[in-house]
Design an enzyme around this catalytic site. Structure first.
Site, PDB file in Angstrom:
ATOM      1  N   LYS A  41      -3.535  17.349 -59.016  1.00  0.00           N
ATOM      2  CA  LYS A  41      -3.354  18.730 -58.583  1.00  0.00           C
ATOM      3  C   LYS A  41      -3.593  19.634 -59.802  1.00  0.00           C
ATOM      4  CE  LYS A  41       0.397  16.691 -55.978  1.00  0.00           C
ATOM      5  NZ  LYS A  41       1.840  16.420 -55.998  1.00  0.00           N
ATOM      6  N   SER A 127       8.685  20.975 -55.157  1.00  0.00           N
ATOM      7  CA  SER A 127       8.042  21.824 -56.175  1.00  0.00           C
ATOM      8  C   SER A 127       7.070  22.815 -55.537  1.00  0.00           C
ATOM      9  CB  SER A 127       7.290  20.950 -57.181  1.00  0.00           C
ATOM     10  OG  SER A 127       8.183  20.139 -57.892  1.00  0.00           O
TER      11      SER A 127
END
Ligand code: PNS
Length: 164
Positions: A41, A127
């Site tokens: 990511k 998150s």
């Protein structure tokens, strides 16, 4: 001595992560929090920020250390002499995402993944959601360790909130 590795992007570290690391520490003599430097990511926080925030959050916890990891987790796990990888589960969806990684890591390293069910009071804490709430100016300080909220807000201001 038994060692476990708790890996993640920790972008950002949340109270859910802290809960899982604390639970892992009750089962292993040493827990290495492995901050993936090159996550697939695109992280909001830099690797150095993620490592520094994790070191601050776990500073008072004996037997926990924080390391940045480059490359394959399986190689790191072997280098550390760890007997397990520990990951937290909040839901069946987490398990579905984690199972292929657990199987691949065992294939590569021979080391099993132990799944720990986190505190249900933190089951909504992810998150990605923390970043989303912060992106729209919502409150996140009760979801993350001290200092993390300020770091997230600063990173959003710096990047214009483009990272996911
Ligand atoms: O917190 P995350 O993003 O779910 O953590 C995922 C992470 C960092 C643990 C995973 O992407 C990882 O282990 N990356 C290191 C590179 C690697 O070993 N990839 C193969 C994993 S099977």
């Amino acid at each position: 001595m038994t060692t476990a590795v708790c890996p993640g992007s920790f972008d950002p570290l949340t109270l859910g992560h802290v809960d899982v690391v604390r639970r892992a520490r009750t089962m292993f003599d040493e827990v290495v929090v492995a901050v993936a430097r090159n996550s697939s990511k695109t992280p909001l926080l830099t690797a150095d920020e993620r490592v520094a925030l994790a070191r601050a959050a776990f500073a008072d916890l004996d037997g926990v250390r924080v390391e940045a990891v480059d490359g394959l987790l399986a190689d790191f796990v072997r280098q550390q002499g760890a007997s397990a990888v520990v990951k937290g589960l909040r839901s069946g969806a987490d398990f579905d995402a984690e199972l292929p990684m657990a199987l691949m890591n065992r294939h590569l390293s021979g080391v099993d993944t132990v799944f720990v069910v986190g505190d249900p009071a933190l089951a909504h804490v992810a998150s990605s959601l923390v970043k989303d709430v912060a992106r729209y100016g919502g409150p996140i300080d009760d979801l993350v360790p001290a200092g993390v909220g300020d770091a997230v807000r600063a990173a959003l201001a710096r990047t214009g909130g483009s990272a996911r």
